[in-house]
Scaffold this motif. Structure first.
Motif, mmCIF file in Angstrom:
data_model
loop_
_atom_site.group_PDB
_atom_site.id
_atom_site.type_symbol
_atom_site.label_atom_id
_atom_site.label_comp_id
_atom_site.label_asym_id
_atom_site.label_seq_id
_atom_site.Cartn_x
_atom_site.Cartn_y
_atom_site.Cartn_z
ATOM 1 N N TYR A 77 0.831 -1.208 0.000
ATOM 2 C CA TYR A 77 0.000 0.000 0.000
ATOM 3 C C TYR A 77 0.861 1.251 0.000
ATOM 4 O O TYR A 77 0.579 2.224 -0.716
ATOM 5 N N ALA A 78 1.914 1.244 0.814
ATOM 6 C CA ALA A 78 2.797 2.411 0.891
ATOM 7 C C ALA A 78 3.446 2.695 -0.452
ATOM 8 O O ALA A 78 3.549 3.856 -0.880
ATOM 9 N N ARG A 79 3.905 1.645 -1.115
ATOM 10 C CA ARG A 79 4.542 1.825 -2.426
ATOM 11 C C ARG A 79 3.542 2.383 -3.440
ATOM 12 O O ARG A 79 3.857 3.326 -4.179
ATOM 13 N N GLU A 80 2.328 1.822 -3.447
ATOM 14 C CA GLU A 80 1.306 2.296 -4.385
ATOM 15 C C GLU A 80 0.949 3.756 -4.107
ATOM 16 O O GLU A 80 0.798 4.563 -5.035
ATOM 17 N N TRP A 81 0.843 4.111 -2.829
ATOM 18 C CA TRP A 81 0.487 5.475 -2.448
ATOM 19 C C TRP A 81 1.535 6.478 -2.920
ATOM 20 O O TRP A 81 1.211 7.526 -3.482
ATOM 21 N N ILE A 82 2.791 6.152 -2.703
ATOM 22 C CA ILE A 82 3.862 7.072 -3.071
ATOM 23 C C ILE A 82 3.966 7.201 -4.591
ATOM 24 O O ILE A 82 4.199 8.307 -5.114
ATOM 25 N N LEU A 83 3.768 6.124 -5.310
ATOM 26 C CA LEU A 83 3.855 6.188 -6.769
ATOM 27 C C LEU A 83 2.702 6.989 -7.375
ATOM 28 O O LEU A 83 2.824 7.512 -8.481
ATOM 29 N N ARG A 84 1.587 7.096 -6.661
ATOM 30 C CA ARG A 84 0.510 7.970 -7.124
ATOM 31 C C ARG A 84 0.943 9.431 -7.045
ATOM 32 O O ARG A 84 0.592 10.246 -7.901
#
Length: 301
Positions: A77-84
């Motif tokens: 989730y953290a990775r997806e959030w930052i890539l957004r």
């Protein structure tokens, strides 16, 4: 964890708390400013399997598996959030079955690590939580600069904070100055270089005979100003583009730094200054600043 690509990383620990979310977003912003990648670390320590309680602990395998799944889900989730937010940022994740401090120290010691960032308080659940003691452990032992963020602070985006560095004339203080100038240059921020002094009369009873001139506050302040200018000279020559405001303050160093900084500012201090004992890896000033700051604090060894 393979750094064969030559990518350098800002390391950040996450545990699902608000504090670690702020640290995650601040780290991504910092990585973008520096042209680095972001490595997100979560720790989920497995229970011991040996010793007199081995049979009991072995029954916790299912619980541990659940903990690992939760930690991995948090990383995803953290990775997806930052890539957004930063779609062009290189983002890596690492799940470690270790204590949080141990996992982050290992990541900070790996090739390519540039800095490590944590929140000051955790939840006490996933990954044993990144509590304040983890930040202190990192600041005392990590081979790279450590940035610790409080539970709440102003976000980096849209806020042009200053960089504030504490100057005390020590070797680690000089490294803190170099780090602070580099950060100010990257951010296009103003640098406040602060050196605190206190009246010598406060120490007279414990110091024996002292020349009369040292009781003259004006002389003490001028000596502090001269030492400050000398300490700043090398970094000023290397970063002439940085706007610098040297300040000498009649106060305790901790009080001076905390009163000068607002939540958007980055405070930079050495891990141990001139007054520290050789056996103490994290000095009283840096520890007190960590506990009292309302914005990010960078500890430089």
């Amino acid at each position: 964890m393979n750094d064969a690509s030559g990518v350098r990383w800002v390391i950040v620990g996450v545990d699902g708390s608000d504090s670690s979310r702020y640290a995650l977003e601040w780290s991504a912003h910092e990585a973008q400013l520096r042209g680095l990648g972001l490595r997100i670390v979560a720790a989920a320590q497995a229970p011991e399997r040996e010793g007199p309680f081995g049979d009991l602990l072995r029954r916790r395998d299912e619980e541990q598996s659940s903990l690992l799944r939760d930690a991995q889900a948090l990383l995803d989730y953290a990775r997806e959030w930052i890539l957004r937010i930063y779609p062009e940022l290189t983002v890596d994740t690492l799940l470690a079955e270790k204590r949080p401090a141990e996992a982050l120290l290992e990541a900070a010691s790996a090739p390519g690590a540039a800095a490590v960032v944590v929140g000051s308080r955790g939840l006490g659940s996933i990954a044993s939580a990144l509590v304040g003691s983890v930040g202190v452990d990192l600041a005392a032992h990590a081979p790279v600069p450590v940035v610790i963020l409080p539970k709440k602070h102003e976000t980096a985006q849209g806020v042009r904070g200053r960089v504030i560095v504490g100057v005390d004339g020590s070797e680690k203080g000089q490294r803190a100055i170099a780090f602070a100038f580099a950060e100010a240059a990257r951010r296009g921020a103003r640098l406040v270089a602060l050196s605190a002094w206190q009246p010598m009369t406060a120490f007279a009873s414990t110091m024996g005979p002292i020349p009369g001139e040292v009781f003259d506050d004006e002389s003490v302040e001028q000596a502090t100003r001269t030492a400050l200018d000398e300490a700043l000279a090398p970094a000023r020559a290397e970063h002439p583009e940085v706007e610098v405001e040297p300040k000498t303050v009649r106060a305790h160093p901790v009080v001076a730094l905390l009163e000068e900084a607002c939540p958007a500012d980055l405070i930079v201090v050495g891990s141990r200054g001139r007054g520290g004992f050789a056996g103490l890896l994290l000095g009283s000033v840096s520890q007190a600043v960590l506990h009292g700051a309302t914005g990010p604090v960078a500890i430089v060894r």
